[in-house]
Motif scaffolding. Structure first.
Motif, PDB file in Angstrom:
ATOM      1  N   THR A  35       2.391   6.254   3.526  1.00  0.00           N
ATOM      2  CA  THR A  35       2.821   4.946   4.375  1.00  0.00           C
ATOM      3  C   THR A  35       1.735   4.183   4.227  1.00  0.00           C
ATOM      4  OG1 THR A  35       4.691   5.907   5.376  1.00  0.00           O
ATOM      5  CG2 THR A  35       3.739   3.694   5.984  1.00  0.00           C
ATOM      6  N   LEU A  36       1.642   2.804   3.700  1.00  0.00           N
ATOM      7  CA  LEU A  36       0.522   1.758   3.615  1.00  0.00           C
ATOM      8  C   LEU A  36       0.690   0.913   4.744  1.00  0.00           C
ATOM      9  CD1 LEU A  36       0.724   1.240  -0.324  1.00  0.00           C
ATOM     10  CD2 LEU A  36      -0.586   3.255   0.971  1.00  0.00           C
ATOM     11  N   ASP A  37      -0.364   0.357   4.961  1.00  0.00           N
ATOM     12  CA  ASP A  37      -0.365  -0.624   6.049  1.00  0.00           C
ATOM     13  C   ASP A  37      -0.075  -2.117   5.403  1.00  0.00           C
ATOM     14  OD1 ASP A  37      -2.716  -1.567   4.916  1.00  0.00           O
ATOM     15  OD2 ASP A  37      -4.204  -1.103   6.077  1.00  0.00           O
ATOM     16  N   SER A  38      -0.016  -3.141   6.010  1.00  0.00           N
ATOM     17  CA  SER A  38       0.712  -4.490   5.539  1.00  0.00           C
ATOM     18  C   SER A  38      -0.333  -4.954   4.194  1.00  0.00           C
ATOM     19  CB  SER A  38       0.732  -5.467   6.382  1.00  0.00           C
ATOM     20  OG  SER A  38      -0.471  -5.812   7.144  1.00  0.00           O
ATOM     21  N   THR A  39      -1.490  -4.818   4.582  1.00  0.00           N
ATOM     22  CA  THR A  39      -2.587  -4.996   3.231  1.00  0.00           C
ATOM     23  C   THR A  39      -2.286  -4.253   2.287  1.00  0.00           C
ATOM     24  OG1 THR A  39      -4.043  -6.038   4.891  1.00  0.00           O
ATOM     25  CG2 THR A  39      -4.990  -5.525   2.510  1.00  0.00           C
ATOM     26  N   PHE A  64      -0.418  -2.746  -3.300  1.00  0.00           N
ATOM     27  CA  PHE A  64       0.096  -1.522  -4.076  1.00  0.00           C
ATOM     28  C   PHE A  64       1.250  -2.376  -4.768  1.00  0.00           C
ATOM     29  CE2 PHE A  64       2.487   2.397  -4.825  1.00  0.00           C
ATOM     30  CZ  PHE A  64       1.513   3.255  -5.032  1.00  0.00           C
ATOM     31  N   GLU A  65       2.025  -2.967  -4.051  1.00  0.00           N
ATOM     32  CA  GLU A  65       3.113  -3.695  -4.983  1.00  0.00           C
ATOM     33  C   GLU A  65       2.572  -4.528  -6.155  1.00  0.00           C
ATOM     34  OE1 GLU A  65       6.947  -6.836  -4.272  1.00  0.00           O
ATOM     35  OE2 GLU A  65       5.438  -6.308  -2.785  1.00  0.00           O
ATOM     36  N   GLN A  66       1.538  -5.296  -6.090  1.00  0.00           N
ATOM     37  CA  GLN A  66       0.941  -5.890  -7.330  1.00  0.00           C
ATOM     38  C   GLN A  66       0.447  -4.988  -8.398  1.00  0.00           C
ATOM     39  OE1 GLN A  66      -2.055  -8.324  -5.202  1.00  0.00           O
ATOM     40  NE2 GLN A  66      -0.514  -9.931  -4.440  1.00  0.00           N
ATOM     41  N   SER A  86       7.944   1.203 -12.160  1.00  0.00           N
ATOM     42  CA  SER A  86       8.419  -0.112 -11.594  1.00  0.00           C
ATOM     43  C   SER A  86       7.577  -0.549 -10.504  1.00  0.00           C
ATOM     44  CB  SER A  86       9.991  -0.467 -11.177  1.00  0.00           C
ATOM     45  OG  SER A  86      10.079   0.693 -10.116  1.00  0.00           O
ATOM     46  N   ALA A  87       7.585  -1.551  -9.918  1.00  0.00           N
ATOM     47  CA  ALA A  87       7.041  -1.929  -9.120  1.00  0.00           C
ATOM     48  C   ALA A  87       7.420  -1.374  -7.493  1.00  0.00           C
ATOM     49  CB  ALA A  87       7.084  -3.690  -8.681  1.00  0.00           C
ATOM     50  N   ILE A  88       6.582  -1.187  -6.835  1.00  0.00           N
ATOM     51  CA  ILE A  88       6.891  -0.343  -5.585  1.00  0.00           C
ATOM     52  C   ILE A  88       6.534  -1.410  -4.345  1.00  0.00           C
ATOM     53  CG2 ILE A  88       6.586   1.483  -4.175  1.00  0.00           C
ATOM     54  CD1 ILE A  88       5.757   3.094  -6.733  1.00  0.00           C
ATOM     55  N   PRO A  89       7.627  -2.090  -3.716  1.00  0.00           N
ATOM     56  CA  PRO A  89       7.293  -2.959  -2.715  1.00  0.00           C
ATOM     57  C   PRO A  89       7.431  -1.948  -1.084  1.00  0.00           C
ATOM     58  CG  PRO A  89       9.435  -3.363  -3.177  1.00  0.00           C
ATOM     59  CD  PRO A  89       8.694  -2.078  -4.213  1.00  0.00           C
ATOM     60  N   GLY A  90       7.104  -2.602  -0.122  1.00  0.00           N
ATOM     61  CA  GLY A  90       7.196  -2.195   1.251  1.00  0.00           C
ATOM     62  C   GLY A  90       6.273  -1.192   1.594  1.00  0.00           C
ATOM     63  N   GLY A  91       5.397  -0.602   0.971  1.00  0.00           N
ATOM     64  CA  GLY A  91       4.397   0.259   1.540  1.00  0.00           C
ATOM     65  C   GLY A  91       5.060   1.668   1.632  1.00  0.00           C
ATOM     66  N   LYS A  92       6.066   1.958   1.197  1.00  0.00           N
ATOM     67  CA  LYS A  92       6.508   3.330   1.000  1.00  0.00           C
ATOM     68  C   LYS A  92       6.517   4.056  -0.172  1.00  0.00           C
ATOM     69  CE  LYS A  92       7.804   3.346   5.548  1.00  0.00           C
ATOM     70  NZ  LYS A  92       7.306   4.262   6.504  1.00  0.00           N
TER      71      LYS A  92
END
Length: 206
Positions: free
Chosen positions: A137-141, A146-148, A179-185
């Motif tokens: 689990t990642l913080d908002s930053t 990570f998504e980028q 694929s791109a992974i959004p959301g920090g999970k």
């Protein structure tokens, strides 16, 4: 002196009256009561034994405890540029790192590190079909970075679509990104069982 004998037809009590509290033989313990008590004791023992088994089984089925990297800067997320069999000198040349299987990686810059990781766990997929995985689990930053990063990696061909997680100079895993992974999970999967997933999580957390 001797007392005169008691007449044969008279009761052997003074003044011909029986005692107020005649002696009685001790009461016999009911066999049914003994069996009932024994049954209750046996049942209690079975309940306790089952309770212990349930507690032990629940303890064994729990996934590894959630935590985060103990040394945040020791955990690095880096793009894989090249990978081939080889060994790494100690210390390894800048931009290179090896894994435990003897593969040598040439890596890009550090895109984010353990300071962006708020939780690491080894767990099983909810449906039980996908097996075990390591979840981050990642913080908002970290989630934004990570998504980028994964969006860019997903457009590449192997091995340039791999993301290396480097811990204290060693590549502990380098999964491919589809694929791109959004959301920090983040879920790192691929043939893990309980032990191997727990070992990877422990390496990341230190």
């Amino acid at each position: 002196m001797t007392q005169p004998p008691v007449p044969p037809n008279e009761p052997p009590y003074p003044q011909g009256l029986p005692p107020l509290f005649p002696s009685q033989p001790p009461p016999k313990r009911s066999r049914g009561l003994v069996l009932l008590v024994s049954g209750l004791v046996l049942l209690l023992g079975v309940i306790i034994a089952v309770g212990v088994i349930v507690i032990v089984n629940r303890g064994e089925s729990k996934p590894a405890a959630h935590t985060k990297p103990s040394e945040p800067t020791a955990v690095e997320f880096r793009r894989v540029l090249t990978v081939k069999p080889g060994t790494c000198a100690t210390p390894a040349p800048a931009g290179t790192a090896c894994d435990a299987k003897g593969m040598r990686y040439t890596l890009g810059k550090v895109e984010l590190d353990g300071s962006n990781v708020t939780d690491v766990k080894a767990a099983m997929q909810e449906n039980g079909v996908g097996g075990w995985y390591v979840g981050l689990t990642l913080d908002s930053t970290g989630a934004t970075l990570f998504e980028q990063l994964t969006a860019a990696l997903a457009k590449q061909t192997p091995p340039a679509n791999q993301l290396a997680i480097v811990v204290r100079g060693q590549v502990v895993t380098a999964p491919s990104v589809q694929s791109a992974i959004p959301g920090g999970k983040v879920e790192i999967s691929g043939g893990y069982d309980r032990d191997s997933a727990s070992q990877l999580a422990t390496k990341i957390t230190g």
